[in-house]
Structures are given as structure tokens and as C-alpha cells.
Design a protein around this motif. Structure first.
Motif, short mmCIF file in Angstrom:
data_model
loop_
_atom_site.label_atom_id
_atom_site.label_comp_id
_atom_site.label_asym_id
_atom_site.label_seq_id
_atom_site.Cartn_x
_atom_site.Cartn_y
_atom_site.Cartn_z
N THR A 56 -1.29 -19.40 15.40
CA THR A 56 -1.40 -18.07 15.89
C THR A 56 0.38 -16.75 15.21
O THR A 56 1.08 -17.87 15.19
N THR A 57 -0.12 -16.14 14.79
CA THR A 57 0.65 -15.05 13.16
C THR A 57 0.87 -13.95 13.62
O THR A 57 0.27 -13.36 14.48
N VAL A 58 2.06 -13.41 13.24
CA VAL A 58 2.07 -12.17 12.12
C VAL A 58 1.23 -11.77 10.81
O VAL A 58 2.35 -12.34 10.02
N ALA A 59 0.22 -10.92 10.65
CA ALA A 59 -0.08 -9.99 9.74
C ALA A 59 1.20 -9.14 9.01
O ALA A 59 1.40 -8.44 9.24
N LEU A 60 1.01 -9.46 7.58
CA LEU A 60 2.11 -8.21 6.71
C LEU A 60 1.20 -7.72 6.95
O LEU A 60 0.15 -8.04 5.83
N PRO A 61 1.75 -6.28 6.10
CA PRO A 61 0.48 -5.17 5.64
C PRO A 61 0.46 -5.32 4.58
O PRO A 61 0.75 -3.77 3.76
N HIS A 62 -0.17 -6.58 3.26
CA HIS A 62 -0.19 -6.14 2.46
C HIS A 62 -0.56 -5.06 2.00
O HIS A 62 -1.20 -4.09 0.96
N TYR A 63 -2.46 -4.91 2.52
CA TYR A 63 -3.49 -4.45 1.78
C TYR A 63 -2.50 -2.26 2.18
O TYR A 63 -2.90 -1.70 1.11
N GLU A 64 -2.56 -1.75 3.72
CA GLU A 64 -1.89 -1.08 4.10
C GLU A 64 -0.55 -0.55 3.19
O GLU A 64 -0.99 0.14 2.84
N MET A 65 0.24 -1.27 2.53
CA MET A 65 1.08 -1.01 1.95
C MET A 65 0.56 -0.33 0.38
O MET A 65 1.35 0.66 -0.27
N GLY A 66 -0.75 -1.36 0.16
CA GLY A 66 -0.49 -0.70 -1.51
C GLY A 66 -1.35 0.94 -1.41
O GLY A 66 -1.26 1.17 -2.26
N ALA A 67 -2.38 0.70 -0.23
CA ALA A 67 -2.53 2.25 0.27
C ALA A 67 -1.56 3.20 -0.04
O ALA A 67 -2.44 3.70 -0.57
N TRP A 68 -1.25 3.02 1.21
CA TRP A 68 0.21 3.55 1.82
C TRP A 68 0.59 4.11 0.28
O TRP A 68 0.76 6.03 -0.21
N ALA A 69 1.01 3.72 -0.64
CA ALA A 69 1.50 4.00 -1.47
C ALA A 69 1.16 4.37 -2.67
O ALA A 69 1.26 5.94 -2.89
N VAL A 70 0.25 4.24 -3.46
CA VAL A 70 -1.29 5.09 -3.42
C VAL A 70 -1.25 6.29 -3.34
O VAL A 70 -1.40 7.37 -4.08
N ALA A 71 -1.58 6.70 -2.08
CA ALA A 71 -1.86 8.37 -1.34
C ALA A 71 -1.01 9.11 -1.35
O ALA A 71 -0.84 10.29 -1.74
N THR A 72 0.46 8.13 -0.74
CA THR A 72 1.99 8.89 -0.73
C THR A 72 2.00 9.72 -2.38
O THR A 72 2.48 10.46 -3.22
N LEU A 73 1.63 8.76 -3.64
CA LEU A 73 1.79 8.90 -4.59
C LEU A 73 1.28 9.84 -5.40
O LEU A 73 1.39 10.65 -5.81
N THR A 74 -0.08 9.85 -4.87
CA THR A 74 -0.96 10.97 -5.00
C THR A 74 -0.57 12.58 -4.83
O THR A 74 -1.03 13.05 -5.33
N ARG A 75 -0.05 12.09 -3.71
CA ARG A 75 0.71 13.28 -3.49
C ARG A 75 1.20 13.86 -3.66
O ARG A 75 1.45 15.77 -3.53
N GLN A 76 2.22 13.44 -4.14
CA GLN A 76 3.46 13.74 -5.58
C GLN A 76 2.77 14.31 -6.60
O GLN A 76 3.47 14.96 -6.91
N VAL A 77 1.85 13.68 -7.17
CA VAL A 77 1.23 14.17 -8.50
C VAL A 77 0.52 15.02 -8.15
O VAL A 77 1.25 16.25 -9.52
N GLN A 78 0.24 15.58 -7.32
CA GLN A 78 -0.85 16.70 -6.99
C GLN A 78 0.67 18.08 -6.68
O GLN A 78 0.49 18.90 -6.25
N SER A 79 1.51 17.66 -5.96
CA SER A 79 2.71 18.40 -5.51
C SER A 79 3.12 19.65 -6.54
O SER A 79 3.32 19.24 -7.96
N SER A 80 3.47 20.90 -6.66
CA SER A 80 3.91 22.06 -6.71
C SER A 80 5.05 21.89 -7.34
O SER A 80 5.75 23.07 -7.74
#
Length: 351
Positions: free
Chosen positions: A299-323
Motif C-alpha cells: 500500500t503506497t501513495v502515487a505521485l501524479p506524474h501523468y497529471e503533471m505532464g498533462a497539466w503542464a501542456v494544458a497550461t502552456l497552451t493557454r499561455q501561448v494562446q493568450s493575447s
């Protein structure tokens, strides 16, 4: 008169040739890239030439900033050679695919100096990536390469010392507190903690979560139940052998990571104790293939590696699209939850 279908489309190189500047300068001017050293006179000349030649971008304008390549860079600090990298890269790739983006990856050595990281960042920028994700091998503060100030950027697993670049990190303290809560709900009150002896943010974060979990359950801190060792199986063995080889031994041990938990299993076995009948053992990281392969499964705790990768791309995309250049400002980090992964190493303590 030439057939309109045969007229060659004016490209960025044509604008650069007529304006007497580099292709990179034209790209910066037409994409309104912030923080470049292009003079206003040069900017106006490039815009005027582009208008006169009838230049149009080969992709839809998004806000006031046109994306240059539909490509984002992932600059890693040796994570590509670690067990955790696959999930980060997978999360980033799948999120990039949803936005029709291509992910370009450069893996830097952990001991590489600042000059090498700056060169890697420049290599990505020269390929006109729309933004850069900088991922580190473990949670710590970093000095972000100055080159990353010229494009939207996001950090994974690290904090910018200047507090400018947005960051995403695992909420290890809350994950640790949830793990203690699980042990308490299983009837444990005497819960030990085998921590890492290496001073990194995760060491402090997991200790804080352990103590927070005890406090929430009304259990007083007992420093005799806190040991430390190298964050490997050998360190876990040494720390847990000490904790278990006593008359008032704990009924459960929370190990800093899954590798230390392996050592805890060995210590329990040498003392004739069965997991989880005589002692419950839990880890952290959900590291494959350790957690699911030891017996009983950990029994352990999972680090959110997949979620961090996806969050980073989604956040970066919003920045790129920002005016605007609002991405270039002081920002608070985003902390993603670390879920408990239930397996077979926890049981109620014997009466």
C-alpha cells in the motif's frame, strides 16, 4: 498573367530577405514574441514589408500572438532515465495531441551546469517552439535558464527561485497525511515514520504530512518513532530494524518511499514478523515494479506524474494562446493530489 494557382505564396524568408533581417527576427516581430531585443524601427520595417508583400501566416491567428510552429519543447533534468519519466511524458504527449501539438524532448544530465541548460533551451527556441516545459528529476528550487523568459514556460516538479514561471508539483504533505489517516482508520495508534536522511523538499513535505495525520487523529508526536536512513532499500532496512527491534515496537511503519519499504519488509522478516499480520508497512511513490511486486503487495501513495505532464501542456497552451504576456509574472504553484493506492500490506493491529 500567371494562373493564380501557380503564384508562389509569400513566405517568412521572403519578408526577411526584403527587410534585410534574419528569419528569426521576422518570426519574433510577426508573432509579437515578448522580451526580444529587436528595435521598434526594425519591427516597423518588418511589418511594412510583410504588408507590402501580402504575407499571411500559414496558420490561424490566435489572439494577438500567432503560434510559430505548433510545437512545444520538453526540457528534462534527467527524468527520461528515471522510472517516473514515462508517465510524465505520456501525460504531456497525450495532452499535446489533444491540442494538435508536437512535443520535442531534450534530456539534460542532472549534473549539467547552467551553461548546458541554457544551450538546451536555446536549441528549442531556435526551432521556434511555442513554449517550453522544464521538468526536474525531483522536487526542488531551480534557477530557470534566462532563455525561458523569451517564451511561455512551465515547470514540472520544481519551483522557480524568482517566483515567475508557473509550476506544478505533487502535494506530498497531503498524500502523507491521507496515508496516516488510512492507518488510523485501520486501528493503528503507534505509527512510526522511516524518513529519508537526504534533505530535499520531499523529506520535509512527507514528514509534515505524517505529523499532520497524527495530529488530526489526536495522536501525540513521539520522536522515538521517527528514524531516518538512505532513501534506498538498505536505508529502509537499517531504520526499520531499529524501530522494530524493541519491546514497544510500532504496529505500523510509514516509509519515505517504496524502496525503503522493501528494506522494511526484510527487517520484519529477520525479526520473525509477518506483514501485515504483525506490522503494517506502507510506502510512497507507487514505483513500478516495486509496489505491486513485493509480497504482500505494498500500500503506497502515487505521485501524479501523468497529471503533471498533462497539466503542464494544458497550461502552456493557454499561455501561448493568450493575447497578453500575463504568463510572465509572479505566480503561485499548483499542487496536485497524491492518491493512496490500496494493496495488501495493511491490516488491523493485533490486540
Amino acid at each position: 498573367m500567371a494562373d493564380p494557382d501557380e503564384v508562389r505564396k509569400v513566405g517568412i524568408r521572403d519578408v526577411a530577405r526584403v527587410a534585410g533581417v534574419s528569419v528569426t527576427t521576422v518570426s519574433h516581430v510577426l508573432n509579437e514574441t515578448p522580451n526580444t531585443r529587436t528595435s521598434e524601427a526594425t519591427r516597423e520595417r518588418v511589418r511594412s514589408v510583410a504588408r507590402d508583400l501580402g504575407y499571411t501566416p500559414n496558420r490561424l491567428a490566435r489572439g494577438l500572438r500567432t503560434r510559430a510552429s505548433d510545437m512545444i519543447g520538453l526540457l528534462t533534468e534527467e527524468i527520461a532515465t528515471t522510472p517516473h519519466a514515462g508517465r510524465i511524458i505520456l501525460g504531456a504527449q497525450e495532452e499535446a495531441s489533444r491540442h494538435n501539438l508536437t512535443l520535442a524532448i531534450i534530456n539534460s544530465h542532472l549534473d549539467a551546469g547552467a551553461a548546458a541548460r541554457r544551450a538546451d533551451a536555446r536549441a528549442l527556441i531556435e526551432r521556434q517552439v511555442d513554449g517550453i516545459i522544464y521538468a526536474t528529476v525531483f522536487h526542488h528550487e531551480v534557477s530557470v535558464p534566462h532563455e525561458l523568459r523569451a517564451v511561455p514556460a512551465v515547470l514540472i516538479g520544481a519551483l522557480d527561485r524568482q517566483g515567475v514561471v508557473p509550476a506544478v508539483l505533487p502535494d506530498e504533505a497531503s498524500g502523507a497525511a491521507d496515508l496516516v489517516a488510512l492507518l488510523v482508520s485501520s486501528g493503528h495508534r503507534r505509527i512510526a515514520f522511516a524518513n529519508s536522511s537526504i534533505e530535499v523538499p520531499a523529506t520535509q513535505g512527507r514528514l509534515v504530512g505524517y505529523l499532520r495525520g497524527l495530529e488530526a487523529a489526536g495522536i501525540l508526536r513521539d520522536d522515538r518513532l521517527i528514524a531516518a536512513g538512505e532513501s534506498e532499500a538498505a536505508g529502509g532496512y537499517t531504520a526499520c530494524r531499529e524501530l522494530l527491534d524493541r519491546a514497544d515496537r510500532p504496529t505500523a511503519i510509514f516509509c519515505y518511499n517504496d524502496r525503503m519499504a522493501m528494506g522494511a519488509y526484510r527487517a520484519a522478516q529477520e525479526l520473525g514478523l509477518r506483514v501485515p499480520d504483525d506490522v503494517s508497512i506502507v510506502g510512497f511513490d507507487d514505483q513500478a515494479p516495486i509496489a505491486a511486486s513485493v509480497y504482500p503487495a505494498l500500500t503506497t501513495v502515487a505521485l501524479p506524474h501523468y497529471e503533471m505532464g498533462a497539466w503542464a501542456v494544458a497550461t502552456l497552451t493557454r499561455q501561448v494562446q493568450s493575447s497578453s504576456t500575463s504568463w510572465y509574472r509572479s505566480t503561485h504553484p499548483t499542487w496536485l493530489p497524491c492518491p493512496v493506492v490500496l494493496r495488501d500490506s495493511v491490516a488491523r493491529p493485533r490486540q
